[in-house]
Scaffold this motif. Structure first.
Motif, PDB file in Angstrom:
ATOM      1  N   GLU A  35      -0.979  25.019   9.825  1.00  0.00           N
ATOM      2  CA  GLU A  35      -1.403  24.958  11.216  1.00  0.00           C
ATOM      3  C   GLU A  35      -0.995  23.638  11.877  1.00  0.00           C
ATOM      4  O   GLU A  35      -1.396  23.361  13.009  1.00  0.00           O
ATOM      5  CB  GLU A  35      -2.914  25.141  11.327  1.00  0.00           C
ATOM      6  CG  GLU A  35      -3.411  26.516  10.888  1.00  0.00           C
ATOM      7  CD  GLU A  35      -3.393  26.689   9.379  1.00  0.00           C
ATOM      8  OE1 GLU A  35      -3.163  27.832   8.926  1.00  0.00           O
ATOM      9  OE2 GLU A  35      -3.596  25.702   8.651  1.00  0.00           O
ATOM     10  N   LYS A  36      -0.250  22.821  11.174  1.00  0.00           N
ATOM     11  CA  LYS A  36       0.308  21.552  11.661  1.00  0.00           C
ATOM     12  C   LYS A  36      -0.726  20.439  11.770  1.00  0.00           C
ATOM     13  O   LYS A  36      -0.452  19.405  12.388  1.00  0.00           O
ATOM     14  CB  LYS A  36       1.020  21.744  13.002  1.00  0.00           C
ATOM     15  CG  LYS A  36       2.053  22.862  13.004  1.00  0.00           C
ATOM     16  CD  LYS A  36       3.119  22.629  11.956  1.00  0.00           C
ATOM     17  CE  LYS A  36       4.159  23.739  11.979  1.00  0.00           C
ATOM     18  NZ  LYS A  36       5.167  23.581  10.906  1.00  0.00           N
ATOM     19  N   THR A  37      -1.888  20.623  11.164  1.00  0.00           N
ATOM     20  CA  THR A  37      -2.882  19.567  11.108  1.00  0.00           C
ATOM     21  C   THR A  37      -2.468  18.537  10.054  1.00  0.00           C
ATOM     22  O   THR A  37      -2.154  18.889   8.923  1.00  0.00           O
ATOM     23  CB  THR A  37      -4.262  20.128  10.779  1.00  0.00           C
ATOM     24  OG1 THR A  37      -4.649  21.071  11.776  1.00  0.00           O
ATOM     25  CG2 THR A  37      -5.297  19.013  10.716  1.00  0.00           C
ATOM     26  N   ALA A  78       0.814  -1.203   0.000  1.00  0.00           N
ATOM     27  CA  ALA A  78       0.000   0.000   0.000  1.00  0.00           C
ATOM     28  C   ALA A  78       0.854   1.262   0.000  1.00  0.00           C
ATOM     29  O   ALA A  78       1.920   1.307   0.619  1.00  0.00           O
ATOM     30  CB  ALA A  78      -0.929  -0.001   1.203  1.00  0.00           C
ATOM     31  N   MET A  79       0.374   2.291  -0.690  1.00  0.00           N
ATOM     32  CA  MET A  79       1.020   3.592  -0.696  1.00  0.00           C
ATOM     33  C   MET A  79      -0.035   4.647  -0.412  1.00  0.00           C
ATOM     34  O   MET A  79      -1.204   4.486  -0.774  1.00  0.00           O
ATOM     35  CB  MET A  79       1.716   3.866  -2.025  1.00  0.00           C
ATOM     36  CG  MET A  79       2.808   2.864  -2.353  1.00  0.00           C
ATOM     37  SD  MET A  79       3.704   3.226  -3.893  1.00  0.00           S
ATOM     38  CE  MET A  79       4.727   4.613  -3.376  1.00  0.00           C
ATOM     39  N   THR A  80       0.392   5.730   0.228  1.00  0.00           N
ATOM     40  CA  THR A  80      -0.544   6.748   0.690  1.00  0.00           C
ATOM     41  C   THR A  80       0.015   8.143   0.468  1.00  0.00           C
ATOM     42  O   THR A  80       1.217   8.344   0.323  1.00  0.00           O
ATOM     43  CB  THR A  80      -0.860   6.592   2.188  1.00  0.00           C
ATOM     44  OG1 THR A  80       0.351   6.686   2.948  1.00  0.00           O
ATOM     45  CG2 THR A  80      -1.528   5.266   2.479  1.00  0.00           C
ATOM     46  N   TRP A  81      -0.896   9.100   0.445  1.00  0.00           N
ATOM     47  CA  TRP A  81      -0.563  10.519   0.522  1.00  0.00           C
ATOM     48  C   TRP A  81      -1.179  11.091   1.789  1.00  0.00           C
ATOM     49  O   TRP A  81      -2.382  10.926   2.021  1.00  0.00           O
ATOM     50  CB  TRP A  81      -1.090  11.299  -0.683  1.00  0.00           C
ATOM     51  CG  TRP A  81      -0.379  11.049  -1.966  1.00  0.00           C
ATOM     52  CD1 TRP A  81      -0.775  10.257  -2.984  1.00  0.00           C
ATOM     53  CD2 TRP A  81       0.864  11.634  -2.366  1.00  0.00           C
ATOM     54  NE1 TRP A  81       0.128  10.288  -4.005  1.00  0.00           N
ATOM     55  CE2 TRP A  81       1.159  11.131  -3.655  1.00  0.00           C
ATOM     56  CE3 TRP A  81       1.754  12.524  -1.782  1.00  0.00           C
ATOM     57  CZ2 TRP A  81       2.304  11.493  -4.357  1.00  0.00           C
ATOM     58  CZ3 TRP A  81       2.897  12.880  -2.474  1.00  0.00           C
ATOM     59  CH2 TRP A  81       3.158  12.368  -3.740  1.00  0.00           C
ATOM     60  N   TYR A  82      -0.357  11.735   2.585  1.00  0.00           N
ATOM     61  CA  TYR A  82      -0.802  12.526   3.720  1.00  0.00           C
ATOM     62  C   TYR A  82      -0.426  13.981   3.472  1.00  0.00           C
ATOM     63  O   TYR A  82       0.430  14.286   2.649  1.00  0.00           O
ATOM     64  CB  TYR A  82      -0.163  12.051   5.024  1.00  0.00           C
ATOM     65  CG  TYR A  82      -0.812  10.829   5.633  1.00  0.00           C
ATOM     66  CD1 TYR A  82      -1.700  10.953   6.706  1.00  0.00           C
ATOM     67  CD2 TYR A  82      -0.535   9.560   5.148  1.00  0.00           C
ATOM     68  CE1 TYR A  82      -2.287   9.839   7.263  1.00  0.00           C
ATOM     69  CE2 TYR A  82      -1.128   8.441   5.699  1.00  0.00           C
ATOM     70  CZ  TYR A  82      -2.001   8.587   6.761  1.00  0.00           C
ATOM     71  OH  TYR A  82      -2.586   7.475   7.319  1.00  0.00           O
ATOM     72  N   ARG A  83      -1.067  14.882   4.209  1.00  0.00           N
ATOM     73  CA  ARG A  83      -0.683  16.280   4.111  1.00  0.00           C
ATOM     74  C   ARG A  83      -0.693  16.923   5.489  1.00  0.00           C
ATOM     75  O   ARG A  83      -1.470  16.537   6.361  1.00  0.00           O
ATOM     76  CB  ARG A  83      -1.594  17.051   3.154  1.00  0.00           C
ATOM     77  CG  ARG A  83      -3.032  17.209   3.615  1.00  0.00           C
ATOM     78  CD  ARG A  83      -3.859  17.851   2.509  1.00  0.00           C
ATOM     79  NE  ARG A  83      -5.235  18.094   2.917  1.00  0.00           N
ATOM     80  CZ  ARG A  83      -6.189  18.517   2.093  1.00  0.00           C
ATOM     81  NH1 ARG A  83      -5.909  18.743   0.804  1.00  0.00           N
ATOM     82  NH2 ARG A  83      -7.423  18.719   2.552  1.00  0.00           N
ATOM     83  N   GLU A 126      -7.624  25.909   1.012  1.00  0.00           N
ATOM     84  CA  GLU A 126      -7.450  25.029   2.151  1.00  0.00           C
ATOM     85  C   GLU A 126      -6.682  23.752   1.827  1.00  0.00           C
ATOM     86  O   GLU A 126      -6.371  22.978   2.738  1.00  0.00           O
ATOM     87  CB  GLU A 126      -8.803  24.680   2.783  1.00  0.00           C
ATOM     88  CG  GLU A 126      -9.827  24.171   1.785  1.00  0.00           C
ATOM     89  CD  GLU A 126     -10.776  25.255   1.312  1.00  0.00           C
ATOM     90  OE1 GLU A 126     -11.991  24.983   1.233  1.00  0.00           O
ATOM     91  OE2 GLU A 126     -10.304  26.378   1.026  1.00  0.00           O
ATOM     92  N   ASP A 127      -6.367  23.513   0.552  1.00  0.00           N
ATOM     93  CA  ASP A 127      -5.520  22.391   0.177  1.00  0.00           C
ATOM     94  C   ASP A 127      -4.042  22.692   0.376  1.00  0.00           C
ATOM     95  O   ASP A 127      -3.205  21.794   0.216  1.00  0.00           O
ATOM     96  CB  ASP A 127      -5.756  21.997  -1.282  1.00  0.00           C
ATOM     97  CG  ASP A 127      -7.147  21.432  -1.522  1.00  0.00           C
ATOM     98  OD1 ASP A 127      -7.637  20.669  -0.670  1.00  0.00           O
ATOM     99  OD2 ASP A 127      -7.741  21.753  -2.575  1.00  0.00           O
ATOM    100  N   THR A 128      -3.712  23.929   0.685  1.00  0.00           N
ATOM    101  CA  THR A 128      -2.320  24.306   0.910  1.00  0.00           C
ATOM    102  C   THR A 128      -1.724  23.475   2.039  1.00  0.00           C
ATOM    103  O   THR A 128      -2.252  23.451   3.152  1.00  0.00           O
ATOM    104  CB  THR A 128      -2.218  25.794   1.242  1.00  0.00           C
ATOM    105  OG1 THR A 128      -2.642  26.564   0.116  1.00  0.00           O
ATOM    106  CG2 THR A 128      -0.787  26.171   1.590  1.00  0.00           C
TER     107      THR A 128
END
Length: 121
Positions: free
Chosen positions: A42-44, A33-38, A88-90
């Motif tokens: 604000e460090k969320t 499995a591979m994933t994208w996190y962001r 908000e995708d920044t």
């Protein structure tokens, strides 16, 4: 030595698109499995999308219908097509993967350095 290398980040205006790539490098690898996190300014930190070796996908609620994750198993690479970008995708987008050496049977989790995506109004 395993490395995850992300690319494709940049600065765009709201409504535009970007395509991120993440390649797993380092010899004879088996990539599950591979994933994208962001992570936002604000460090969320949140899950963006994930994909299994068989192509099953999962998306965070905030990106459903706008982002598409895909993979090329021959290249050990995943992609994230981001359409209709919003301010908000920044965030810094990081790639993660579960990987083992072809001749072993022990799985490890790896993370890339991240790539910056900035969306302006």
């Amino acid at each position: 030595q395993v490395q995850l290398v992300e690319s494709g980040g940049g600065s765009v205006e709201a409504g535009e698109s970007l395509r991120l790539s993440c390649a797993a490098l380092g010899g004879a690898l088996v990539v599950a499995a591979m994933t994208w996190y962001r992570q936002t300014p604000e460090k969320t930190r949140e899950l963006v999308a994930g994909i299994t070796s068989s192509g099953r996908t999962n998306y965070g609620d905030s990106v459903k219908g706008r982002f598409t994750i895909s993979r090329d198993n021959a290249k050990n690479t995943i992609y994230l097509q981001m359409d209709g970008l919003k301010v908000e995708d920044t965030a810094v987008y990081s790639c993660g993967a579960k990987i083992r050496d072809r001749f072993d049977d022990y799985w490890f989790d790896y993370w890339g350095q991240g790539t910056q995506v900035t969306v302006s109004a």
